[in-house]
Scaffold this motif. Structure first.
Motif, short mmCIF file in Angstrom:
data_model
loop_
_atom_site.label_atom_id
_atom_site.label_comp_id
_atom_site.label_asym_id
_atom_site.label_seq_id
_atom_site.Cartn_x
_atom_site.Cartn_y
_atom_site.Cartn_z
N ARG A 192 0.84 -1.19 0.00
CA ARG A 192 0.00 0.00 0.00
C ARG A 192 0.88 1.24 0.00
N THR A 193 0.42 2.28 -0.64
CA THR A 193 1.18 3.53 -0.61
C THR A 193 0.93 4.31 0.67
N ARG A 194 -0.15 3.98 1.37
CA ARG A 194 -0.49 4.71 2.60
C ARG A 194 -1.12 3.75 3.61
N VAL A 195 -0.43 3.56 4.72
CA VAL A 195 -0.96 2.80 5.86
C VAL A 195 -1.07 3.78 7.01
N PRO A 196 -2.23 3.88 7.65
CA PRO A 196 -2.38 4.88 8.72
C PRO A 196 -1.60 4.52 9.99
N ALA A 197 -1.25 5.54 10.74
CA ALA A 197 -0.64 5.32 12.05
C ALA A 197 -1.58 4.51 12.91
N GLY A 198 -1.03 3.56 13.65
CA GLY A 198 -1.84 2.72 14.54
C GLY A 198 -2.33 1.44 13.90
N ALA A 199 -2.10 1.26 12.59
CA ALA A 199 -2.53 0.03 11.92
C ALA A 199 -1.75 -1.15 12.49
#
Length: 199
Positions: free
Chosen positions: A141-148
């Motif tokens: 993924r190009t973007r994984v959110p903080a806390g994932a």
């Protein structure tokens, strides 16, 4: 075990595998040997930074009693997790269970931070029972959110900040695992024992 010089004030301890790293690191952190300023474990090595006398520390390292796979008596952390990750169902199927079974198995294990890497505060956590072998995504993924909260190989980890990533996402936590205003900034440090708690 092989102990090699690393620069003017450190030693690199080469070990056979991650179980050996866990056992050696646990013994080293529990003993607090004189002259050891920092301990930095990795997948098959442990960097031991000294306060200036690597020769004296080397002798202590070579005599240090330890056993592979031993988990330390480190700090325990509970992380509340919303098990709603994009890959939860796919990982459950891969492991031969359903999402509820995967949540129960993930939350039912105690995990130990074996080492840190990838990004500041990203702890590679290993389970206290047989690890899973979860493949990384074929296309990150190009973007994984903080806390994932993700799984990859035999590890679970929590993304400390938004970043690209290829781990399979099973949930998320609202706890900041890396915060420069906190001392220490990283919540998940080598030796810390982790429980993931469904919320």
């Amino acid at each position: 075990m092989r102990v090699l010089p690393s620069g003017s004030s450190a030693l690199l301890v080469e070990l056979d595998d991650l179980d050996a790293v866990l056992g050696f690191t646990a013994a080293l952190l529990d003993r607090a040997l004189p002259g050891v300023a920092d301990v930095v474990p990795a997948a098959r090595t442990v960097l031991v930074v000294t306060d200036g006398d690597p020769a004296g520390v080397r002798a202590d390292l070579e005599r240090l009693p330890w056993r592979p796979g031993r988990r330390g008596s480190g700090e325990r952390v509970e992380l509340p997790v919303h098990y709603d990750g994009a890959d939860l169902a796919a990982v459950a199927e891969l492991l031969g269970t359903d999402p509820d079974g995967l949540v129960a198995a993930h939350a039912g294990r105690e995990w130990t931070v074996a080492f840190c890497g990838f990004a500041p505060g990203f702890g590679y956590c290993t389970p206290d029972t047989d690890p899973w072998d979860v493949p990384r995504l074929t296309s990150p993924r190009t973007r994984v959110p903080a806390g994932a909260v993700g799984l990859a190989g035999g590890f679970t980890g929590v993304y400390p900040r938004e970043s690209p990533g290829g781990w399979q996402l099973v949930g998320r936590t609202d706890v900041a695992v890396f915060d420069l205003a906190r001392d220490p900034a990283a919540l998940l440090r080598p030796g810390v024992r982790v429980r993931f708690v469904p919320c």
